[in-house]
Write a protein that holds these residues in place. Structure first.
Motif, mmCIF file in Angstrom:
data_model
loop_
_atom_site.group_PDB
_atom_site.id
_atom_site.type_symbol
_atom_site.label_atom_id
_atom_site.label_comp_id
_atom_site.label_asym_id
_atom_site.label_seq_id
_atom_site.Cartn_x
_atom_site.Cartn_y
_atom_site.Cartn_z
ATOM 1 N N SER A 1 -7.702 5.356 -5.995
ATOM 2 C CA SER A 1 -8.102 4.134 -5.304
ATOM 3 C C SER A 1 -8.297 2.972 -6.279
ATOM 4 N N SER B 1 -3.469 3.292 -1.133
ATOM 5 C CA SER B 1 -4.340 3.092 0.033
ATOM 6 C C SER B 1 -3.623 3.631 1.274
ATOM 7 N N TYR C 1 0.866 -1.185 0.000
ATOM 8 C CA TYR C 1 0.000 0.000 0.000
ATOM 9 C C TYR C 1 0.900 1.231 0.000
#
Length: 463
Positions: free
Chosen positions: A271, A327, A245
Motif C-alpha cells: 500500500s 490499491s 491502481y
C-alpha cells in the motif's frame, strides 16, 4: 476533424489541376486536326476574336456537361460514401452555397484550361495552314505542364505509400503489452466488491485463461496528477504522472516487462509501494530509482520497481511518466484473457455472471485489440481514400502523357516514315519519341520527392 477535411480539399484541387493540365495538353494535341477548319474560317471572314470566343464557348459547353454529370454522380454515390465514412452528409439542391461553389469551381477551371488552347487555335496563319506548311513551334509551356502534372501525381503516390506504411506499422506495433484475446468490461461498484467470486466463476470456464482487475482502461487511459513529490525533486518541476491502481497480477497478465526492482507481492506493505515506467525515471532525473521516496497525492511511499515503457494511450501521444499504485479495492476495470477457441464460451459466462449483479443493466464489453484499432479508424479510412485518389491521379496523368505522345507522333509523322524507310527499328523509334517524356518524368520526381517528404514528415509528427 477539420485538418482531414482540408487535406482532402487539397487533394481534390490537386486532382482537378491534373485534369485541367490534361485537358490543355489534349486540346493542344488536337489542334493540328482543326488547323484547316481555322484557316477556312479566317479566309471567309472570321476574325481572331470570333474564333477565340468560339473555342471558349465549346469548352464552356463541355465543362457544363461534365459538371452536371459530376453532381449526378455525387448524388448516386453519396449513400455509399456515408456508409463508408460513418457520416450523414447530404446535398441540398436548394442551397445557394452549393451552387456558388460549383459555379466558382467551373469558372476557375474554365479560365485555367480554355484560354491557352483558344489563343493557340485562333492565332493560326490561314495561308500557311492551307498551303500545308503549318508547323507548331516547340513550347516550353507544355513541358512545364507535364512536369507539374507528374509532380502532383508523384506527391499523391508518396502520400499514399507513407500513410499505408504508417497504418501497417500501427496495426503491427509492439505496444509493450499483450492485447490479443483480451475482453475488457467496466465493473460498477456492486460487482467490483465481489471481484474474487467473479474471478473464481470465470476461471471455471474452459475458455478463460486468466482474469485480473485494473484501475484504468488500457487503450483510452486513466487519470493524471501533478500532485507529487520525491527525493531530489527540483523546485521548478511541474511533472505530471499518468497513474493507475493495480494489484500484483497486472504485469504478468499484460506481459509488461519489469526492468528494475520487483513487482507487488500483494502484502499490506504494498500500500506504500509504487512502480514507475522508464520515462518517469528519466524525467524525474533518478539514477537509482529503487528505494526512492515518492508521494502521489496524499499517499507517501517508495519506488520498488521500474517497468519498460509501453503505449498505454494512442501512439499519437508520446509516452508520459506513469505510476502504478497498489490499491486493488479501487480497480474497477475487469480484464479477461481467453484462448482463441474459447472466446464465445467466455463471453457467455461473463454475461451470465453480469446478470447476477445487474439484471436490469446491459453489459458493455469490448475486445482490447479492437478498441486499439478503433482509435485509428479515421487514418484507415484516409488510407483507403488516398489509394483511390492516387489511382485516379495516375490514370489522369497517363492520359495526359498519351495526349502528348499523340501530339508528338502527329508532328513527326513524316520523320517517322523516313526513318523507317531508312531502316530504323521500332525500338529506335520508341526511344526517339519517349526520350523527352522520360526526362520530364525524372525532373518531376526530383521536384516531387522533397515536397512529398516535407508534407508527410509534418503528418507523421502527430505520432
Amino acid at each position: 476533424g477539420i485538418g482531414t477535411v482540408r487535406i482532402f480539399i487539397g487533394v481534390a484541387l490537386m486532382i482537378l489541376v491534373i485534369a485541367s493540365i490534361n485537358y490543355i495538353n489534349l486540346s493542344t494535341a488536337r489542334s493540328l486536326s482543326r488547323s484547316k477548319e481555322v484557316g477556312i474560317r479566317k479566309i471567309i471572314g472570321a476574325g481572331r476574336k470570333e474564333l477565340f470566343f468560339q473555342f471558349i464557348l465549346e469548352t464552356t459547353l463541355l465543362f457544363t456537361i461534365a459538371a452536371t454529370l459530376a453532381v449526378s454522380i455525387v448524388f448516386i454515390f453519396l449513400p455509399f460514401f456515408n456508409n463508408f465514412s460513418g457520416k450523414h452528409i447530404s446535398l441540398q439542391l436548394s442551397s445557394i452555397d452549393l451552387w456558388s461553389y460549383i459555379l466558382i469551381m467551373l469558372i476557375g477551371t474554365l479560365l485555367l484550361t480554355s484560354i491557352y488552347p483558344a489563343l493557340l487555335l485562333s492565332n493560326f496563319d490561314p495561308i500557311k495552314v492551307l498551303k500545308g506548311r503549318f508547323g507548331m513551334k516547340k513550347s516550353n509551356f507544355r513541358k512545364i505542364l507535364v512536369v507539374l502534372q507528374f509532380t502532383v501525381s508523384i506527391v499523391l503516390i508518396a502520400m499514399t505509400i507513407v500513410i499505408g506504411r504508417q497504418l501497417e506499422y500501427i496495426r503491427n506495433k509492439n505496444l509493450g503489452y499483450e492485447k490479443s484475446n483480451i475482453i475488457s468490461v467496466a465493473m460498477a461498484p456492486k460487482m467490483a466488491q465481489h471481484f474474487d467470486a467473479v474471478k473464481s466463476d470465470l476461471l471455471k470456464n474452459k475458455g478463460v485463461n486468466d482474469v485480473i482487475r485494473l484501475g484504468r482502461d488500457m487503450v483510452y487511459g486513466g487519470v493524471s496528477t501533478g500532485d507529487n513529490d520525491w527525493d531530489g525533486k527540483p523546485s521548478n518541476s511541474n511533472l505530471w504522472f499518468s497513474m493507475t491502481y493495480s494489484d500484483q497480477f497486472a504485469l504478468d497478465f499484460f506481459k509488461i516487462k519489469l526492468t528494475q526492482g520487483k513487482n507487488f507481492t500483494g502484502s499490506m506493505a504494498d500500500s506504500t509501494h509504487f512502480l514507475i515506467n522508464e520515462t518517469a525515471v528519466r524525467e524525474m532525473g533518478l539514477k537509482n530509482p529503487i528505494g526512492t521516496r515518492l508521494r502521489i497525492r496524499t499517499v507517501p511511499g517508495t519506488i520498488i520497481g521500474v517497468v519498460k515503457d509501453f503505449n498505454y494511450a494512442s501512439v499519437r501521444q508520446k509516452i508520459e511518466p506513469m505510476v502504478f499504485q497498489f490499491s486493488p479495492k479501487d480497480c474497477q476495470q475487469l480484464y479477461i484473457k481467453t484462448n482463441p477457441a474459447g472466446t464465445e464460451s467466455a463471453l457467455h459466462a461473463l454475461q451470465q455472471i453480469w446478470k447476477n449483479y445487474y439484471d436490469d443493466m446491459p453489459i458493455n464489453y469490448s475486445f482490447l485489440d479492437e478498441s486499439y484499432q478503433k482509435q485509428y479508424m479515421s487514418e484507415q479510412k484516409q488510407g483507403t481514400l488516398f489509394n483511390f485518389f492516387a489511382i485516379i491521379a495516375i490514370l489522369i496523368s497517363c492520359l495526359g502523357l498519351l495526349g502528348l505522345c499523340t501530339y508528338t507522333a502527329q508532328l513527326k509523322t513524316k520523320e517517322i516514315g523516313i526513318r523507317k524507310v531508312l531502316g530504323a527499328s521500332v525500338s529506335n523509334l520508341w526511344q526517339l519519341l519517349s526520350r523527352d517524356f522520360l526526362t520530364l518524368v525524372v525532373i518531376s520526381c526530383l521536384i516531387a520527392i522533397p515536397i512529398g517528404y516535407f508534407v508527410m514528415d509534418n503528418w507523421l509528427q502527430q505520432y
